[in-house]
Design a protein around this motif. Structure first.
Motif, PDB file in Angstrom:
ATOM      1  N   VAL A   5     -63.960   0.100  24.014  1.00 51.92           N
ATOM      2  CA  VAL A   5     -63.415  -1.077  24.679  1.00 51.92           C
ATOM      3  C   VAL A   5     -63.455  -2.252  23.721  1.00 51.92           C
ATOM      4  O   VAL A   5     -64.529  -2.657  23.253  1.00 51.92           O
ATOM      5  CB  VAL A   5     -64.198  -1.410  25.958  1.00 51.92           C
ATOM      6  N   GLU A   6     -62.280  -2.797  23.454  1.00 54.45           N
ATOM      7  CA  GLU A   6     -62.134  -3.891  22.491  1.00 54.45           C
ATOM      8  C   GLU A   6     -61.996  -5.218  23.216  1.00 54.45           C
ATOM      9  O   GLU A   6     -61.517  -5.284  24.344  1.00 54.45           O
ATOM     10  CB  GLU A   6     -60.889  -3.665  21.631  1.00 54.45           C
ATOM     11  N   SER A   7     -62.375  -6.274  22.526  1.00 52.40           N
ATOM     12  CA  SER A   7     -62.190  -7.620  23.054  1.00 52.40           C
ATOM     13  C   SER A   7     -62.123  -8.602  21.897  1.00 52.40           C
ATOM     14  O   SER A   7     -62.527  -8.279  20.777  1.00 52.40           O
ATOM     15  CB  SER A   7     -63.328  -8.000  24.000  1.00 52.40           C
ATOM     16  N   GLY A   8     -61.588  -9.799  22.189  1.00 50.53           N
ATOM     17  CA  GLY A   8     -61.626 -10.873  21.204  1.00 50.53           C
ATOM     18  C   GLY A   8     -60.308 -11.240  20.567  1.00 50.53           C
ATOM     19  O   GLY A   8     -60.252 -12.188  19.785  1.00 50.53           O
ATOM     20  N   LEU A  18     -61.172 -15.633  14.284  1.00 48.75           N
ATOM     21  CA  LEU A  18     -61.363 -14.845  15.498  1.00 48.75           C
ATOM     22  C   LEU A  18     -62.442 -13.804  15.226  1.00 48.75           C
ATOM     23  O   LEU A  18     -62.668 -13.414  14.072  1.00 48.75           O
ATOM     24  CB  LEU A  18     -60.084 -14.116  15.910  1.00 48.75           C
ATOM     25  N   ARG A  19     -63.073 -13.354  16.304  1.00 51.17           N
ATOM     26  CA  ARG A  19     -64.046 -12.284  16.196  1.00 51.17           C
ATOM     27  C   ARG A  19     -63.679 -11.194  17.189  1.00 51.17           C
ATOM     28  O   ARG A  19     -63.622 -11.450  18.402  1.00 51.17           O
ATOM     29  CB  ARG A  19     -65.454 -12.791  16.476  1.00 51.17           C
ATOM     30  N   LEU A  20     -63.472  -9.991  16.681  1.00 59.51           N
ATOM     31  CA  LEU A  20     -63.184  -8.841  17.530  1.00 59.51           C
ATOM     32  C   LEU A  20     -64.463  -8.043  17.746  1.00 59.51           C
ATOM     33  O   LEU A  20     -65.309  -7.949  16.850  1.00 59.51           O
ATOM     34  CB  LEU A  20     -62.131  -7.951  16.888  1.00 59.51           C
ATOM     35  N   SER A  21     -64.567  -7.461  18.938  1.00 55.49           N
ATOM     36  CA  SER A  21     -65.692  -6.588  19.259  1.00 55.49           C
ATOM     37  C   SER A  21     -65.163  -5.284  19.826  1.00 55.49           C
ATOM     38  O   SER A  21     -64.101  -5.255  20.456  1.00 55.49           O
ATOM     39  CB  SER A  21     -66.608  -7.239  20.300  1.00 55.49           C
ATOM     40  N   CYS A  22     -65.907  -4.214  19.598  1.00 56.86           N
ATOM     41  CA  CYS A  22     -65.540  -2.910  20.140  1.00 56.86           C
ATOM     42  C   CYS A  22     -66.815  -2.150  20.466  1.00 56.86           C
ATOM     43  O   CYS A  22     -67.633  -1.890  19.574  1.00 56.86           O
ATOM     44  CB  CYS A  22     -64.710  -2.134  19.129  1.00 56.86           C
ATOM     45  N   ALA A  23     -66.967  -1.810  21.736  1.00 57.67           N
ATOM     46  CA  ALA A  23     -68.154  -1.094  22.195  1.00 57.67           C
ATOM     47  C   ALA A  23     -67.786   0.330  22.586  1.00 57.67           C
ATOM     48  O   ALA A  23     -66.840   0.546  23.356  1.00 57.67           O
ATOM     49  CB  ALA A  23     -68.776  -1.827  23.382  1.00 57.67           C
ATOM     50  N   ALA A  24     -68.548   1.272  22.071  1.00 55.89           N
ATOM     51  CA  ALA A  24     -68.365   2.676  22.407  1.00 55.89           C
ATOM     52  C   ALA A  24     -69.356   3.068  23.495  1.00 55.89           C
ATOM     53  O   ALA A  24     -70.532   2.692  23.429  1.00 55.89           O
ATOM     54  CB  ALA A  24     -68.566   3.551  21.183  1.00 55.89           C
ATOM     55  N   ASN A  96     -61.759   2.113  15.800  1.00 52.85           N
ATOM     56  CA  ASN A  96     -61.880   3.555  15.580  1.00 52.85           C
ATOM     57  C   ASN A  96     -63.351   3.918  15.427  1.00 52.85           C
ATOM     58  O   ASN A  96     -64.113   3.175  14.810  1.00 52.85           O
ATOM     59  CB  ASN A  96     -61.111   3.950  14.319  1.00 52.85           C
ATOM     60  N   ALA A  97     -63.726   5.064  15.984  1.00 47.40           N
ATOM     61  CA  ALA A  97     -65.105   5.513  15.835  1.00 47.40           C
ATOM     62  C   ALA A  97     -65.140   7.029  15.723  1.00 47.40           C
ATOM     63  O   ALA A  97     -64.418   7.732  16.432  1.00 47.40           O
ATOM     64  CB  ALA A  97     -65.948   5.046  17.017  1.00 47.40           C
ATOM     65  N   ARG A  98     -65.995   7.492  14.857  1.00 46.75           N
ATOM     66  CA  ARG A  98     -66.228   8.929  14.701  1.00 46.75           C
ATOM     67  C   ARG A  98     -67.551   9.242  15.398  1.00 46.75           C
ATOM     68  O   ARG A  98     -68.605   8.782  14.961  1.00 46.75           O
ATOM     69  CB  ARG A  98     -66.247   9.307  13.242  1.00 46.75           C
ATOM     70  N   VAL A  99     -67.446  10.004  16.470  1.00 39.81           N
ATOM     71  CA  VAL A  99     -68.558  10.169  17.402  1.00 39.81           C
ATOM     72  C   VAL A  99     -68.968  11.634  17.513  1.00 39.81           C
ATOM     73  O   VAL A  99     -68.104  12.521  17.584  1.00 39.81           O
ATOM     74  CB  VAL A  99     -68.164   9.639  18.799  1.00 39.81           C
ATOM     75  N   VAL A 100     -70.259  11.857  17.520  1.00 45.21           N
ATOM     76  CA  VAL A 100     -70.806  13.170  17.849  1.00 45.21           C
ATOM     77  C   VAL A 100     -71.256  13.105  19.305  1.00 45.21           C
ATOM     78  O   VAL A 100     -72.080  12.259  19.670  1.00 45.21           O
ATOM     79  CB  VAL A 100     -71.983  13.547  16.932  1.00 45.21           C
ATOM     80  N   GLY A 112     -59.633   2.841  20.261  1.00 43.75           N
ATOM     81  CA  GLY A 112     -59.550   1.877  21.339  1.00 43.75           C
ATOM     82  C   GLY A 112     -58.111   1.677  21.746  1.00 43.75           C
ATOM     83  O   GLY A 112     -57.170   2.217  21.140  1.00 43.75           O
ATOM     84  N   GLN A 113     -57.917   0.841  22.773  1.00 44.24           N
ATOM     85  CA  GLN A 113     -56.578   0.640  23.326  1.00 44.24           C
ATOM     86  C   GLN A 113     -55.766  -0.378  22.530  1.00 44.24           C
ATOM     87  O   GLN A 113     -54.544  -0.479  22.702  1.00 44.24           O
ATOM     88  CB  GLN A 113     -56.690   0.174  24.786  1.00 44.24           C
ATOM     89  N   GLY A 114     -56.420  -1.109  21.671  1.00 41.40           N
ATOM     90  CA  GLY A 114     -55.734  -2.106  20.856  1.00 41.40           C
ATOM     91  C   GLY A 114     -55.831  -3.500  21.447  1.00 41.40           C
ATOM     92  O   GLY A 114     -55.825  -3.673  22.673  1.00 41.40           O
TER      93      GLY A 114
END
Length: 121
Positions: A5-8, A18-24, A96-100, A112-114
């Motif tokens: 989920v992105e924001s900012g 600007l500051r962008l954030s992205c939480a997995a 983008n995130a590479r997740v196990v 993320g959705q952009g």
């Protein structure tokens, strides 16, 4: 299984910040590399910056010295601080995130959705 989920994003004048954030979140065992990409109208998606779980960073030449990527591993969150923004930075920015996943040894790639960033006076 995993959501980013992105924001900012938003509208900013040239020279602004600007500051962008992205939480997995989700069924996450670990998050390896995280990064930000962008896609301007009529152009291919390109890497802006990435950061490894160790903290090692990589930047596109066009943003070096202006953008800073960072992460909070405890929160599975990645940030992109963008300073001295230019009109050519206008694009949709994707996390983008590479997740196990839990109960898995396989790394999967998530997007993320952009979020729209527009630099204009």
């Amino acid at each position: 299984q995993v959501q980013l989920v992105e924001s900012g994003g938003g509208l900013v004048q040239p020279g602004g910040s600007l500051r962008l954030s992205c939480a997995a979140s989700g069924s996450i065992s670990s998050v390896n590399a995280m990064g930000w990409y962008r896609q301007a109208p009529g152009k291919q998606r390109e890497l802006v910056a990435s950061i490894a779980s160790s903290g090692r960073t990589n930047y596109a030449d066009s943003v070096k010295g202006r953008f800073t990527i960072s992460r909070d591993n405890a929160k599975n969150t990645v940030y992109l601080r963008m300073n001295t923004l230019k009109p050519e930075d206008t694009a949709v920015y994707y996390c983008n995130a590479r997740v196990v996943l839990t109960l898995s040894s396989i790394e999967r790639n998530y997007w993320g959705q952009g979020t729209q960033v527009t630099v204009s006076s």
